[in-house]
Enzyme design. Sequence first.
Site, short mmCIF file in Angstrom:
data_model
loop_
_atom_site.label_atom_id
_atom_site.label_comp_id
_atom_site.label_asym_id
_atom_site.label_seq_id
_atom_site.Cartn_x
_atom_site.Cartn_y
_atom_site.Cartn_z
N ASP A 90 -0.59 46.87 61.47
CA ASP A 90 -0.95 45.75 62.34
C ASP A 90 -2.27 46.10 63.02
OD1 ASP A 90 -0.92 43.41 63.70
OD2 ASP A 90 0.88 43.82 64.86
N GLY A 93 -3.71 43.03 67.71
CA GLY A 93 -3.66 41.74 68.39
C GLY A 93 -2.37 41.56 69.17
N PHE A 94 -1.26 42.02 68.60
CA PHE A 94 0.01 41.89 69.31
C PHE A 94 0.05 42.77 70.54
CE2 PHE A 94 4.38 43.13 70.25
CZ PHE A 94 4.96 41.89 70.42
N CYS A 313 28.45 54.63 57.62
CA CYS A 313 29.74 53.96 57.43
C CYS A 313 30.63 54.71 56.44
CB CYS A 313 29.51 52.53 56.96
SG CYS A 313 28.93 51.43 58.28
N HIS A 339 22.25 53.13 59.97
CA HIS A 339 23.12 51.99 59.68
C HIS A 339 22.38 50.66 59.83
CE1 HIS A 339 26.34 49.12 59.58
NE2 HIS A 339 25.85 48.61 60.70
#
Length: 372
Positions: A90, A93-94, A313, A339
């Site tokens: 990325d 910008g975020f 699990c 998980h």
Amino acid sequence: MQFTLEAKSKNARAGTIKTAHSTIKTPVFMPVGTLGSIKSLDMNDVLNILGADIILANTYHLYLRPGDKVVAKMGKLHNFTKFPKSFLTDSGGFQAFSLSDISKPKENGIEFRSHIDGSKHFFTPTKVIDIQHNLGSDIMMILDDLVALPATQERIKVSIERTTAWAKESIKYFRQKQKEGIGIEQNIFAIIQGGTDKAFRTKSATELCALDYDGFAIGGLSVGELNNEMYDTVEHTVKYMPRDKPRYLMGVGTPEDLIENIQRGIDMFDCVMPTRNARNGTLFTSFGRINIKGAKFKEDDAPIDPLCECLTCKTYSRAYLCHLFRSREITYFRLGTIHNLHYYLNLMREVREAILEDRFAEYKKEFYAKRA
């Protein structure tokens, strides 16, 4: 990069993305490894236990620490992290959006202060490409101007105009660098903005998709709007996106969000939700979420999800995981994260199979029926 669209089930798509480092089957969920590391896991977990073909790292964070030049000196992301498959990075910008108290978008880039030491920095469309050249990611994202929702029409208008201007500057610079022999094996995606306003989304998508990008993302969603507003915006926007290039919905989201947006034609997703929620005790199952710290799990010898085939699990009980979480044992964070990421990655594998067999609608009904 090669993208092959293999099948459709109404608007849901199954395809293949080939980069220099891996073959990625879509729809795909990309685990988030912000600093080149998925929290609590090592790359053996990511490669051999989870089987991820692509992970996301962050330009802003790696630029600050350890520094993109350090990463380049250490053989770029693939050698530095020992993850030999694909990276998407990325652009920052975020982070300008999420760290808005220490950042400020301007006409020619984003000014911000480091959240680490307060030092001042300035990202421009070309600078973030230079940084991502140093990181060596397979897919880089351009700098965009992201706004929180709700926002004024004027602010959204500024956002899409600025994002388009930066996109034109970015693609020109990126292709020129490739002619100079830099970033030849790298690819670049543009980011469509526009809030939930359909006219703005049409304008942004039309302008950006006319440019020579390898793929296109929908940004600026899951930032305060209602879920149905997000779904409607995606459904509208994909109409203006190329059929023969990957479609990436950034920062989304819950398993339900993935199913709904795959139905609307999205190929790629990322989100911190499975990893962050695991660390907070929330685990995803075929029947919905559970919070493993609950007292009712203290003597429960069942696995987290009886339908799950993940390492956690197959090996451990809810009672043991409840004990580990309540004791704040580090082992819990690894097992819970394995998980949750397995659940997300396996969900994508099942969806892909359903699309290839043209039974996505039936799969979606079964998905929600289990949650009932």
